[in-house]
Design a protein around this motif. Sequence first.
Motif, PDB file in Angstrom:
ATOM      1  N   ASP A   1       0.667  -0.886   0.370  1.00  0.00           N
ATOM      2  CA  ASP A   1      -0.248   0.192  -0.074  1.00  0.00           C
ATOM      3  C   ASP A   1       1.026   1.378   0.509  1.00  0.00           C
ATOM      4  OD1 ASP A   1       1.210  -0.019   2.329  1.00  0.00           O
ATOM      5  OD2 ASP A   1      -0.986   0.446   3.392  1.00  0.00           O
TER       6      ASP A   1
ATOM      7  N   ILE B   1       3.910   3.634  -1.169  1.00  0.00           N
ATOM      8  CA  ILE B   1       5.428   4.187  -2.581  1.00  0.00           C
ATOM      9  C   ILE B   1       6.893   4.505  -1.883  1.00  0.00           C
ATOM     10  CG2 ILE B   1       5.684   6.279  -3.724  1.00  0.00           C
ATOM     11  CD1 ILE B   1       3.037   4.824  -5.342  1.00  0.00           C
TER      12      ILE B   1
ATOM     13  N   MET C   1       1.040  13.062  -2.487  1.00  0.00           N
ATOM     14  CA  MET C   1       1.094  11.280  -2.227  1.00  0.00           C
ATOM     15  C   MET C   1      -0.189  11.662  -1.704  1.00  0.00           C
ATOM     16  SD  MET C   1       3.097   9.401  -3.683  1.00  0.00           S
ATOM     17  CE  MET C   1       2.937  10.348  -4.695  1.00  0.00           C
TER      18      MET C   1
ATOM     19  N   VAL D   1      -2.901   8.429  -1.383  1.00  0.00           N
ATOM     20  CA  VAL D   1      -1.650   7.398  -1.381  1.00  0.00           C
ATOM     21  C   VAL D   1      -1.855   7.128   0.395  1.00  0.00           C
ATOM     22  CG1 VAL D   1       0.370   6.256  -1.258  1.00  0.00           C
ATOM     23  CG2 VAL D   1      -0.568   7.738  -3.049  1.00  0.00           C
TER      24      VAL D   1
END
Length: 231
Positions: free
Chosen positions: A96, A98, A126, A131
């Motif tokens: 999950d 980056i 993000m 994210v």
Amino acid sequence: MSTLVSPLTLGGIEQLPAHARRCVFWETDPASSSELRGLCDPEFEKEAWLSMVLLEWGSCGQIATLGDKVAGCAFYAPPGMVPRAKDFPTSPVSPDAILLTSLRIEPHAADLDVGVDLVRAVISDMVRRNVRAIEAFGYRHGDEEPSDDLPTATASLECSDRECMIDAGFLEQMGFEVVAPHHRYPRLRLELDRDHEWKVAVEAALDRLLEEASLTMAGLTAGSTVGAGAH
């Protein structure tokens, strides 16, 4: 003079500093043969990787400028797009998250908070893209002997773990927490939510106010000095 941070675009790749344009520490699979690496043009390989990620995923970098000079840059991408991401003793990156791969500050901006500004820009990007978290493989300085835990050869002799990874202590100062401990390459994680974008905006506004106040005080002090000299 304040630092301006903006997302990397295809047209902005040529703005990157020399090392950032040629660094393929993260973009080269260390398992590939040394003969193949020797045939690679690192600048071409880096531009090809950036173009691929920008076109397939979107913004994957932030560039900080100070006046007309580049002061630093940061790169990030889904871990599946980063060949070296699977080769750390603390891999893999959480599905999950980056991966924040590198953050580089140019020498003329070393005394400024450019690293902080870059991380804030990555966080804002993000959060806007929903994210859930950012992770990074940090580097802990210590015994500078080459480590057997990580293949370090790349297409560019300028690249190494010490040169191209982010200091773990700096990441911890920015709120990242260690989720996979290691004496040299801990994996750290920063959970994201909508509050992060608000906090980043508030902190940036406070920094601007403090800078303006500092400039005002400097002007007043200079005026007082001139006035005193006139008597």
